[in-house]
Design an enzyme around this catalytic site. Structure first.
Site, mmCIF file in Angstrom:
data_model
loop_
_atom_site.group_PDB
_atom_site.id
_atom_site.type_symbol
_atom_site.label_atom_id
_atom_site.label_comp_id
_atom_site.label_asym_id
_atom_site.label_seq_id
_atom_site.Cartn_x
_atom_site.Cartn_y
_atom_site.Cartn_z
ATOM 1 N N CYS A 2 0.917 -1.286 0.060
ATOM 2 C CA CYS A 2 0.167 0.012 0.252
ATOM 3 C C CYS A 2 0.843 1.363 -0.121
ATOM 4 O O CYS A 2 0.359 2.260 -0.128
ATOM 5 C CB CYS A 2 -1.176 -0.035 1.081
ATOM 6 S SG CYS A 2 -0.201 -0.153 2.771
HETATM 7 C C1 HEM Z 1 -1.535 0.422 6.101
HETATM 8 C C2 HEM Z 1 -2.488 0.618 5.038
HETATM 9 C C3 HEM Z 1 -2.434 1.960 4.011
HETATM 10 C C4 HEM Z 1 -1.453 2.774 3.802
HETATM 11 C C5 HEM Z 1 -0.396 3.088 4.277
HETATM 12 C C6 HEM Z 1 -2.028 3.610 2.664
HETATM 13 C C7 HEM Z 1 -1.513 4.540 2.047
HETATM 14 C C8 HEM Z 1 -2.113 5.221 0.953
HETATM 15 C C9 HEM Z 1 -1.369 6.168 0.226
HETATM 16 C C10 HEM Z 1 0.011 6.969 0.699
HETATM 17 C C11 HEM Z 1 -2.356 6.686 -0.660
HETATM 18 C C12 HEM Z 1 -2.022 7.834 -1.757
HETATM 19 C C13 HEM Z 1 -2.629 8.861 -1.405
HETATM 20 C C14 HEM Z 1 -2.518 10.186 -2.247
HETATM 21 O O1 HEM Z 1 -1.586 10.655 -2.384
HETATM 22 O O2 HEM Z 1 -3.468 10.168 -3.131
HETATM 23 C C15 HEM Z 1 -3.556 5.922 -0.555
HETATM 24 C C16 HEM Z 1 -4.532 5.933 -1.420
HETATM 25 C C17 HEM Z 1 -5.533 5.056 -1.611
HETATM 26 N N1 HEM Z 1 -5.746 4.118 -0.507
HETATM 27 FE FE1 HEM Z 1 -4.601 3.460 0.926
HETATM 28 N N2 HEM Z 1 -3.420 3.098 2.437
HETATM 29 C C18 HEM Z 1 -3.492 1.760 3.360
HETATM 30 C C19 HEM Z 1 -4.481 0.958 3.193
HETATM 31 C C20 HEM Z 1 -5.741 1.192 2.474
HETATM 32 C C21 HEM Z 1 -6.994 0.401 2.326
HETATM 33 C C22 HEM Z 1 -6.995 -0.771 3.379
HETATM 34 C C23 HEM Z 1 -7.682 0.904 1.452
HETATM 35 C C24 HEM Z 1 -9.027 0.414 1.124
HETATM 36 C C25 HEM Z 1 -10.010 -0.304 1.865
HETATM 37 C C26 HEM Z 1 -7.122 1.666 0.787
HETATM 38 C C27 HEM Z 1 -7.651 2.650 -0.086
HETATM 39 C C28 HEM Z 1 -6.933 3.561 -0.692
HETATM 40 C C29 HEM Z 1 -7.581 4.212 -2.161
HETATM 41 C C30 HEM Z 1 -9.072 4.012 -2.263
HETATM 42 C C31 HEM Z 1 -6.757 5.056 -2.319
HETATM 43 C C32 HEM Z 1 -6.885 6.297 -3.588
HETATM 44 C C33 HEM Z 1 -7.128 7.617 -2.962
HETATM 45 C C34 HEM Z 1 -7.055 8.491 -3.893
HETATM 46 O O3 HEM Z 1 -6.962 8.264 -5.012
HETATM 47 O O4 HEM Z 1 -7.297 9.782 -3.584
HETATM 48 N N3 HEM Z 1 -6.115 2.086 1.412
HETATM 49 N N4 HEM Z 1 -3.331 4.921 0.245
#
Ligand code: HEM
Ligand code: HEM
Ligand code: SF4
Ligand code: SF4
Lengths: 361, 113
Positions: free
Chosen positions: B112
């Site tokens: 992630c």
């Molecule tokens: C420890 C676990 C996780 C970390 C460290 C993490 C970290 C991140 C980061 C750094 C981004 C990029 C944000 C950006 O700059 O746009 C992101 C985007 C995203 N994450 Fe996670 N995430 C984690 C778990 C999850 C989980 C469990 C889900 C879903 C159930 C999820 C769904 C998403 C989605 C949908 C985006 C896209 C958001 C966007 O495009 O603006 N993430 N995540």
């Protein structure tokens, strides 16, 4: 548009508090509603304990919409509802009004845009559907294409409430089902019927081996070596064609134009009115993809809907109707064949580390 | 497929710029990829690049952010996890997956971060 040049994009701020977008009548009467009344298939009223009224006018949308479409909707909202509208989970558009006198002119303007008014009550509401060939890499069938063909045919049931109860139709283009096919009255589900094809050179270069192995829900992917380097092999009998592995590893493509197609499921619902919520059950195991109009899928859904309309009592959902008459009779009336595919004899999932209620990565 | 020309060779990447073939990576290409990201590689960058590459070829998977932070804690004597995390993001502002793994020539991580 505000000028944001030179500023850094702030992310991870979470969604905006939805209270800020509530219609004032809804905000003032939050949690204090007395009753609602369906006034036509296209509009209804909610009345609060204080006697305040909020009207919703419902319009169909194709889900994959253009900026122009959104602008048209916003213009209507600006003109008649003080800017308040919402998209429902089935991609209907609801205009929220507190002025009763605005309903008719709003509906007239909606008609001028050739948008369908309806979707409330004992109707076939908008079909909730997934990304399909437009966007998703796992898709076994198209989503918007099949949905368009279906809704063109079921249009009369959207604008008019002439069914025994509401019929919710869903479409998902693979069994990961972003589309809630597991609990809809009638559900169309894209299915793969062959395991992914391994491309060892790609797997070495593009995939993380442990993540690829862990992605498989049935433990069908096992470590292996290829040209002396770590790689994977596939136990094909254990594969359930879910496509999870392709999501993490592009060296395991699963799409197959010859064997991919759709299945049809019936009798699910989420509401617990009268009877418990229930899962959809298999009716038609496989129909081939025949774009652009999917006539066989349309025919099968029409067959189920007609049988239901003729056989169900008032207020009975599709699943309740089938439970009452019995599944053998359902297959009899619809003419669908009962095959070996209707019997769930898959046991391999139980023997893996994935058979657990724990959250896992 | 997107690609760029490098020393007379065509190097294929995916849409986001990750190399498609592991063996195409070398130090010059890393410098080039870093420049594309607006990063000038220093010794500190190289320490991390080499460490994630070793890790990948040992385990066939990019390290979880936790292991990376632990390693940085050791290398830089930064026992505080927040400090270590900050250190990584100062070197690779868009994050370890987006920039460190890409510059190190690894496939796009499925984890992630
Ligand atoms: C420890 C676990 C996780 C970390 C460290 C993490 C970290 C991140 C980061 C750094 C981004 C990029 C944000 C950006 O700059 O746009 C992101 C985007 C995203 N994450 Fe996670 N995430 C984690 C778990 C999850 C989980 C469990 C889900 C879903 C159930 C999820 C769904 C998403 C989605 C949908 C985006 C896209 C958001 C966007 O495009 O603006 N993430 N995540
Ligand atoms: C009714 C069911 C759903 C529909 C119709 C739906 C629809 C969509 C659409 C249209 C997109 C944007 C796709 C694009 O970029 O073109 C999207 C993105 C996404 N959906 Fe869903 N979705 C559904 C359910 C879910 C569920 C149940 C999850 C996970 C728990 C989910 C997770 C995501 C994620 C992670 C993204 C990517 C977000 C991003 O990176 O910006 N969706 N979905
Ligand atoms: S249902 Fe499956 S194929 Fe369709 S969008 Fe979701 S994950 Fe992709
Ligand atoms: S992840 Fe799904 S498609 Fe891939 S091997 Fe396992 S069961 Fe088959």
């Amino acid at each position: 548009m505000p000028d944001v040049s030179g500023t850094k994009r702030i992310t991870d701020v979470g969604p905006h508090d939805y209270h800020d977008f509530l219609h004032p009548v809804i905000k003032n009467n939050y949690g204090k509603w007395k009753y609602h009344e369906i006034l036509s298939p296209a509009h209804m009223v909610h009345v609060s304990e204080a006697g305040d009224k909020i009207y919703s006018v419902r319009v169909g949308s194709p889900r994959l919409v253009s900026g122009f479409f959104i602008r048209d909707l916003c213009d209507l909202a600006d003109k008649y509802t003080g800017g308040y509208l919402r998209f429902t989970t089935r991609n209907n558009v609801e205009f929220l009004l507190d002025k009763e006198e605005n309903i008719e002119p709003l509906m007239n303007d909606i008609k001028k845009l050739n948008l369908p008014l309806g979707g409330i009550g004992n109707v076939v509401a908008n079909i909730v559907h997934t990304q399909g060939w437009i966007h998703c890499h796992t898709a076994a069938s198209d989503a918007s294409g099949v949905t368009k063909a279906l809704m063109d045919d079921l249009y009369e049931y959207y604008i008019d409430a002439k069914l025994p109860a509401k019929v919710r139709i869903a479409f998902a283009c693979c069994l990961n089902m972003c589309g809630a096919v597991h609990c809809s009255d009638i559900a169309v589900l894209g299915i793969h019927r062959r395991p992914p094809k391994l491309v060892p050179d790609k797997i070495i270069n593009l995939c993380e081996i442990p993540s690829t192995i862990a992605s498989c829900p049935t433990n069908a992917i096992r470590p292996d070596t290829y040209n002396g380097k770590p790689n994977v092999k596939l136990i094909e009998e254990a594969c359930v064609f879910c496509g999870n592995c392709f999501t993490v590893c592009s060296g395991m493509p699963i799409s197959d134009p010859l064997n991919d197609g759709v299945s049809i499921w019936v009798g699910g619902k989420v509401s617990n009115a009268r009877t418990k919520p229930s899962f959809s059950k298999l009716a038609v195991p496989y129909l081939e993809n025949d774009p652009p109009r999917w006539p066989k899928v349309v025919e099968a859904v029409k067959t189920i809907l007609d049988a239901y309309k003729n056989g169900a009592e008032k207020g009975e959902r599709v699943g309740e109707w089938i439970e009452r008459i019995g599944w053998p009779k359902f297959f009899n009336i619809t003419g669908f064949k009962f095959t070996k595919y209707h019997i769930d004899d898959f046991r391999l999932g139980e023997a893996t580390m994935n058979y657990s209620a724990q959250v896992r990565q | 497929m997107p690609s760029f020309a490098f020393n007379g060779k065509t190097i294929e990447t995916d849409d986001e710029g990750y190399l498609q073939i592991l063996d195409n990576w070398n130090k010059e290409i890393a410098e080039y990829l870093a420049k594309e990201e607006g990063i000038t590689l220093t010794e500190k960058h190289w320490e991390l690049i080499e460490w994630v590459r070793d890790y990948f070829f040992k385990f066939q998977v990019a390290p979880a952010i936790k292991s990376l932070i632990k390693e940085v804690g050791k290398l830089e004597n930064l026992p505080d996890k927040k400090e270590a995390n900050k250190f990584i993001y100062e070197l690779f502002p868009e994050g370890p997956a987006k920039q460190l793994a890409k510059i190190a020539g690894l496939p796009k991580p499925t984890g992630c971060v």
